[in-house]
Every structure is written in C-alpha cells, then in structure tokens.
Design a protein around this motif. Structure first.
Motif, PDB file in Angstrom:
ATOM      1  N   ASN A 196      58.851  61.706  69.237  1.00 54.90           N
ATOM      2  CA  ASN A 196      57.487  61.661  69.775  1.00 54.90           C
ATOM      3  C   ASN A 196      56.818  60.289  69.727  1.00 54.90           C
ATOM      4  OD1 ASN A 196      56.481  64.490  70.632  1.00 54.90           O
ATOM      5  ND2 ASN A 196      57.669  64.859  68.767  1.00 54.90           N
ATOM      6  N   CYS A 234      48.733  55.583  66.159  1.00 54.94           N
ATOM      7  CA  CYS A 234      48.281  56.720  66.970  1.00 54.94           C
ATOM      8  C   CYS A 234      48.271  58.026  66.190  1.00 54.94           C
ATOM      9  CB  CYS A 234      49.130  56.856  68.230  1.00 54.94           C
ATOM     10  SG  CYS A 234      50.786  57.510  67.960  1.00 54.94           S
ATOM     11  N   ALA A 235      49.066  58.100  65.119  1.00 53.54           N
ATOM     12  CA  ALA A 235      49.103  59.274  64.229  1.00 53.54           C
ATOM     13  C   ALA A 235      49.870  60.468  64.805  1.00 53.54           C
ATOM     14  CB  ALA A 235      47.702  59.709  63.790  1.00 53.54           C
ATOM     15  N   VAL A 236      50.560  60.280  65.922  1.00 52.41           N
ATOM     16  CA  VAL A 236      51.332  61.384  66.501  1.00 52.41           C
ATOM     17  C   VAL A 236      52.451  61.825  65.551  1.00 52.41           C
ATOM     18  CG1 VAL A 236      53.019  61.925  68.315  1.00 52.41           C
ATOM     19  CG2 VAL A 236      50.780  61.017  68.934  1.00 52.41           C
ATOM     20  N   LEU A 242      51.180  64.031  63.025  1.00 55.62           N
ATOM     21  CA  LEU A 242      50.822  65.313  63.637  1.00 55.62           C
ATOM     22  C   LEU A 242      52.037  66.213  63.804  1.00 55.62           C
ATOM     23  CD1 LEU A 242      48.659  67.035  65.206  1.00 55.62           C
ATOM     24  CD2 LEU A 242      49.344  65.782  67.254  1.00 55.62           C
ATOM     25  N   VAL A 243      53.156  65.622  64.240  1.00 57.06           N
ATOM     26  CA  VAL A 243      54.318  66.462  64.560  1.00 57.06           C
ATOM     27  C   VAL A 243      55.239  66.720  63.371  1.00 57.06           C
ATOM     28  CG1 VAL A 243      54.333  65.819  66.998  1.00 57.06           C
ATOM     29  CG2 VAL A 243      55.704  64.501  65.373  1.00 57.06           C
ATOM     30  N   PHE A 285      41.267  63.921  67.351  1.00 59.45           N
ATOM     31  CA  PHE A 285      42.567  63.342  67.003  1.00 59.45           C
ATOM     32  C   PHE A 285      42.707  61.903  67.491  1.00 59.45           C
ATOM     33  CE2 PHE A 285      46.907  62.149  67.991  1.00 59.45           C
ATOM     34  CZ  PHE A 285      47.483  62.295  66.737  1.00 59.45           C
ATOM     35  N   CYS A 286      42.207  61.600  68.683  1.00 56.53           N
ATOM     36  CA  CYS A 286      42.462  60.298  69.303  1.00 56.53           C
ATOM     37  C   CYS A 286      41.993  59.156  68.396  1.00 56.53           C
ATOM     38  CB  CYS A 286      41.771  60.192  70.661  1.00 56.53           C
ATOM     39  SG  CYS A 286      42.068  58.571  71.425  1.00 56.53           S
ATOM     40  N   GLN A 287      42.956  58.343  67.969  1.00 56.37           N
ATOM     41  CA  GLN A 287      42.660  57.243  67.036  1.00 56.37           C
ATOM     42  C   GLN A 287      41.961  56.082  67.727  1.00 56.37           C
ATOM     43  OE1 GLN A 287      43.685  57.755  63.670  1.00 56.37           O
ATOM     44  NE2 GLN A 287      44.099  59.762  64.564  1.00 56.37           N
ATOM     45  N   TYR A 288      41.976  56.108  69.058  1.00 53.15           N
ATOM     46  CA  TYR A 288      41.435  54.975  69.819  1.00 53.15           C
ATOM     47  C   TYR A 288      40.069  55.289  70.421  1.00 53.15           C
ATOM     48  CZ  TYR A 288      46.415  54.192  69.359  1.00 53.15           C
ATOM     49  OH  TYR A 288      47.680  54.066  68.840  1.00 53.15           O
ATOM     50  N   HIS A 348      45.950  54.394  74.611  1.00 52.09           N
ATOM     51  CA  HIS A 348      47.222  53.707  74.394  1.00 52.09           C
ATOM     52  C   HIS A 348      48.405  54.532  74.903  1.00 52.09           C
ATOM     53  CE1 HIS A 348      46.224  50.443  71.216  1.00 52.09           C
ATOM     54  NE2 HIS A 348      45.108  50.792  71.831  1.00 52.09           N
ATOM     55  N   CYS A 372      49.582  57.495  73.808  1.00 50.08           N
ATOM     56  CA  CYS A 372      50.445  57.990  72.732  1.00 50.08           C
ATOM     57  C   CYS A 372      50.859  59.442  72.951  1.00 50.08           C
ATOM     58  CB  CYS A 372      49.760  57.838  71.375  1.00 50.08           C
ATOM     59  SG  CYS A 372      48.394  59.001  71.087  1.00 50.08           S
ATOM     60  N   GLY A 373      50.062  60.195  73.719  1.00 51.13           N
ATOM     61  CA  GLY A 373      50.409  61.584  73.995  1.00 51.13           C
ATOM     62  C   GLY A 373      49.921  62.571  72.943  1.00 51.13           C
ATOM     63  N   GLY A 374      49.196  62.092  71.942  1.00 50.82           N
ATOM     64  CA  GLY A 374      48.739  62.964  70.854  1.00 50.82           C
ATOM     65  C   GLY A 374      47.798  64.060  71.333  1.00 50.82           C
ATOM     66  N   ILE A 419      49.664  66.972  72.720  1.00 57.10           N
ATOM     67  CA  ILE A 419      50.329  67.777  71.690  1.00 57.10           C
ATOM     68  C   ILE A 419      49.323  68.667  70.960  1.00 57.10           C
ATOM     69  CG2 ILE A 419      51.671  67.693  69.530  1.00 57.10           C
ATOM     70  CD1 ILE A 419      52.797  64.987  70.491  1.00 57.10           C
ATOM     71  N   ILE A 420      48.148  68.103  70.679  1.00 51.48           N
ATOM     72  CA  ILE A 420      47.213  68.831  69.805  1.00 51.48           C
ATOM     73  C   ILE A 420      46.402  69.884  70.553  1.00 51.48           C
ATOM     74  CG2 ILE A 420      45.104  67.412  69.919  1.00 51.48           C
ATOM     75  CD1 ILE A 420      45.297  67.479  66.743  1.00 51.48           C
TER      76      ILE A 420
END
Lengths: 287, 276
Positions: A78, A98-100, A103-104, B75-78, B96, B98-100, B103-104
C-alpha cells in the motif's frame, strides 16, 4: 496594516538575497523573513542574535516494530512512496508521512511518530527582527516550515508595531515558493538576463499570477547580456509588469558578502546607488 | 554509471557542469530533474518534445454514497480534505496521492482519478538524449515527476542527473540512487554555507561525492579549506570568467564556445570513474 513583500526569482543565484539584504538595510523598520529554509543565507549578512528557538516537527514518520511484524506485506503493497522494500524493511527517509501503512497494518506494528524536521528562530539584527529557519538534512515539509516562518514574522510585526515584512524567497516554483508568496501584497521578481534566468522567471511570474499577486521586476546583472535585457523589458511591457530596477554586474556584491555586509553598507558606489533607487520604487509601489 | 550534479545554493552552475560534462564524454545522457525550472534544454538547439503526462492519483467522491462521516478528512495527513456540514471540500494541491482516504472510507464512496501534475519531455542532440520534466504552475510537489523522470536512465550509458537546488525533498530525490554526486559551489560565504548543508544531506544518503568550485577567483579560499578539513575531494575548478557567463547567458555551452575546456570536463569524469 502590515505589508508583505516577497523577493523571488525562479532561477537560483540571481541575487535575491543580495538585493533583499540591502532592502532590509534601507527599509524603515522592517521584519525580515528568510523563507529559503533549505538554503538560508540571509543570516550570513545580518549577524542575527537568536532570541527564540522553536522545534519544527513537520509530518510524522512511520516507525515499525519488527518483533510485532508478521511479514504480511500490507505495508509494502500500500505504500506509494517506496518506503518499504519487498522484504518489508522500512526506509524512514523515503516516508512521506501519509500514515497508510499504519492504517493497513493488521497487527499495529507500525506507529506514526513525531520527527524533528528543523528549527525556526526569531532573532535581533541591526536592521530589525529576523525570522529564519533551518531544515534538517534531507527533510520533507519545507513548505510547512516556510509557513511557520511567515506566521512568526506576522506575530512579531504585530507585537512590535512594524509595518513591513520583507521575505527573501527560495528558488523554483514549488511548495516553498508557493508558501512564500501566497497572500503577500507584492512580489519582486529578480531576473538575470540569461536564457535560463528568463525561462525560470517567466514561470515564477505565472505562479504569482496564478495566486493573483501583483509583481514587479528588477533585472540584475543587466549588462551580462543587453540583448536579453531588451527582451525582458519588452516582455514586461507586453505583460504590463513594471521594471523597477536595472542593476549592473558589479563584483562589489561579492566583496560585500565576503566581509558579511550588505552592499549598501559596504559601499556607496554605482551598485549601491542602483539598489537604493530600486528600493525607492518598490517602497512606492507598496504604499 | 549514474552521476548527479547538485548544490544547496541555486545558480552555482549545476546545469553548466551537467551539460558540459555530458558534452565532453562518450556515451552520455542527461536527465534534468529540476522540474520547477529545467534549464539544460537551453543548451541544445532542438526543441523539446512532449513525451508523456504525469499524474498522481487523487480522490473522487461519490456523493450519493458519502455520509459525510469525516473519516477521510480526519485521516488525511496533508489536510487536503475537509467536511463542512454536508459538503466535501477537496484541496487538490495539498493531496500527495497516498490513497489513504479511499482505504478508510467506510461507504466505499471514494474512487481515484488522475490529477495531472506535469509533463516529461525529450530532446537533446543526435549524440546526447535529454529528458526533462515540467511541473505545472501552482503545483507544489515535484517529487513524483522526478521519480518518473529517473526511470528513463539507460544503464548502458553514463547518465547525468541535473538536480534542483536546495536540500529538501526534490533535491534528495534527484541525488538518491546515483553512483556519484558532484556538488557544485562557488567560493563565497553563501556558497560555502549552502555547500555544508548539502554535504550533510549527501552524507545522510551515503552516496560518494566530490566538489567542483565554479567561478573560482570570485571570492576567497574558505571553500577549499573546508574541503581539506572535511576530507572532501576537490574535483575541479572552473575560473570566474565573464566569457563563460556571457556564453551561458546566450545558451551556449562552455565546450562549444571555449573547446579547450573539454579536457577539464573529461578529466573530471576520469576522476569520478577512479573514485567509484
């Protein structure tokens, strides 16, 4: 109302800091902000006495607990920044925060932790307060540090009743430049009459326009290539941009730098005179 | 071999060194990683031709599915997403990719679309291929573009990467994963100060490096003394010469205008080969 002036150029090494430092000497009661946080040079000429230091934390960074890790590979799958190797080794220097991954991760083996990304300083100089910063080696989030420098400069201006913030900007057109010029009252674009200087300054003028900031131009080392200088003058005329200075090539700038003085303190020669005349025009445009 | 040419301070002569080095050796190619202000192309007569668009993924919100729960924004760090009442605000420039958020999102309301950040161009001459990138105006993050540009390196050639100025992420991305880094500086207090910052960065990255002093004679010997004290190889010195500055201003390389310099740059390459 506090006015903010940013000196930018697109291409590096065009003389931004040399000119901005002289402006600091000439301006009435300015707050000076060095926004070139990843290669700040203003302090070399201004000899700051640091009064206040604060830690800049930037974005958090991933930290992995290898004992808890079950090698499931979710982090590697990810992460879009290549911070994990296929064997799930983490390279924190590639982490964009980004912390993804955190998260995963199904077993909570990854935590996002604070990282010290630099320092910001409020200092006294012989021309007034200087807000400057140092980004740690290879750190991210330089745009955020610029925003912090500008924020502190505004606070200092408010506290001390100053009416001008003079910002020495970074080269380029990216995040540090955007953070340096959003919301300022005026930008001064320093252009060197080389094809590279022209190419990059046109881009940064577009950036100023994108954010709707009025721009003035000053041509530095105009006699290096007078044909290109003519081209810049024509370009500015067509674009409706005022050219407020034509500064000659003069090694006085380097001589002043070698003794860590601004040009206008070091000499009263032709270079200093032109910079003074340029400042007068900029000051008028600001008022 | 991959050689990056970098410097903390702008305008010290990175592009000059990169271009002239490429023109002085056999089997070279150039990749201009200064996507905020690429200048290598100025020294080649052929115009650059657009090769491809570069995008990063950005979220698109399906408002029929969105319940405005705010998980994505939190969640978005930016800080690229904000939920205000029943409204999703997305700040594309801060994303950025990241795709977070995708996912969330508990409602599967987010898909990803391309957010265009710039282009990659190709040009150069019949002997030297040049790639460069142009970051869109108003776009803050050039790193994904630099990452993509570096993929064009041809392992059968000596690839020279012209880096952006500074010590932050774009410069680091350009210097990373190269076999050698040339740090260009000028012998002035600004040059020295920014050199020391760049040395910190390159030591952190761990790439072998050396220094080229450009405009030698304009200032003093503090840079040279620093290199001696720090055990940093001083690879070459290019004199401060108004001829060179004037050639540069017209977009003419040193080796084209003053061919005697070819030996200087070939010698620089030999030194690097010895060190790698």
């Amino acid at each position: 109302m506090v006015k903010e002036l940013a000196v930018i150029s697109g291409k590096g090494g065009c003389g931004k800091t040399t000119i901005a430092a002289s402006f600091a000497a000439l301006a009435k009661d300015p707050v000076i902000a060095d926004a070139d946080v990843d290669a700040a040079d203003m302090h070399i000429l201004l000899d700051p006495q640091i009064k206040k230091t604060e830690t800049f934390t930037g974005l958090d960074v991933a930290q992995k607990d290898d004992d808890a890790c079950t090698d499931c590979g979710e982090c590697f799958e990810n992460c879009r920044y290549g911070a994990f190797d296929p064997d799930f080794t983490l390279h924190p220097e590639k982490c964009e925060g980004c912390a993804v991954c955190a998260l995963v991760c199904p077993v909570d083996a990854i935590q996002m932790v604070e990282r010290k990304a630099g320092e910001a300083y409020i200092s006294d100089t012989r021309f007034g307060p200087l807000v400057h910063a140092k980004l740690h080696a290879a750190e991210e989030a330089s745009g955020k540090l610029v925003a912090l420098v500008r924020q502190r400069a505004k606070e200092v201006a408010k506290e001390q009743g100053k009416e001008l913030i003079l910002i020495d900007g970074p080269p380029g057109t990216g995040c540090t430049v955007i953070a340096s010029l959003t919301g300022v009252d005026l930008v001064l674009v320093v252009i060197e009459p080389s094809l590279s200087g022209i190419h990059d300054s046109k881009r940064v003028i577009e950036v100023a326009r994108h954010f709707k900031i009025p721009a003035l131009v000053c041509i530095n080392k105009f006699d290096i290539n007078e044909e290109n200088t003519e081209h810049i003058l024509e370009f500015c005329k067509d674009e409706g941009i005022d050219v407020v200075g034509k500064i000659p090539y003069d090694d006085t700038a380097t001589k002043a730098m070698l003794v860590e003085k601004t040009v206008v303190e070091f000499s009263d020669g032709p270079l200093a005179q032109t910079i003074k005349a340029t400042w007068k025009e900029v000051e008028e445009a600001l008022s | 071999m991959k050689i990056s040419v970098a410097s903390g301070k702008g305008g010290t002569g990175k592009t000059t060194i990169a271009v002239n080095l490429a023109l002085s050796i056999d089997n070279a190619m150039l990749i201009d990683c200064d996507v905020e202000g690429p200048n290598s192309h100025i020294f080649f007569k052929e115009p650059m031709v657009k090769l491809k668009d570069v995008s990063i993924p950005a979220p698109e919100f399906d408002l029929d599915k969105c319940t405005y729960c705010g998980e994505c924004a939190e969640f978005c760090q930016y800080n690229a997403i904000a939920i205000v009442g029943e409204k999703v605000l997305f700040f594309e420039e801060l994303c950025h990719g990241c795709g977070g958020c995708k996912i969330i999102c508990p409602e599967d309301a987010i898909t990803e679309v391309d957010h265009h950040i710039g282009i990659i161009e190709k040009g150069g001459s019949k002997d030297i291929v040049l790639y460069d990138g142009l970051l869109n105006i108003g776009e803050p993050f050039g790193v994904p573009l630099i990452r993509e540009l570096k993929q064009f390196a041809d392992d059968s050639k000596t690839t020279i990467f012209d880096s952006p100025p500074g010590t932050a992420c774009p410069a680091v991305e350009a210097m990373r994963d190269t076999d050698f880094c040339i740090l260009v500086t000028e012998p002035t207090p600004f040059g020295l100060h920014d050199l020391t910052l760049t040395v910190d960065v390159i030591r952190e990255i761990g790439t072998p490096f050396g220094v080229v002093v450009n405009r030698d004679g304009i200032g003093d010997d503090r840079v040279e003394r620093y290199c001696v004290n720090e055990n940093i190889p001083l690879l070459s010195k290019i004199p401060n010469d108004l001829h060179i500055a004037r050639l540069y201003s017209r977009g003419v390389s040193i080796v084209e205008g003053l061919p005697e310099y070819k030996a200087t740059f070939a010698g620089l390459h030999d030194k690097i080969k010895e060190m790698v």
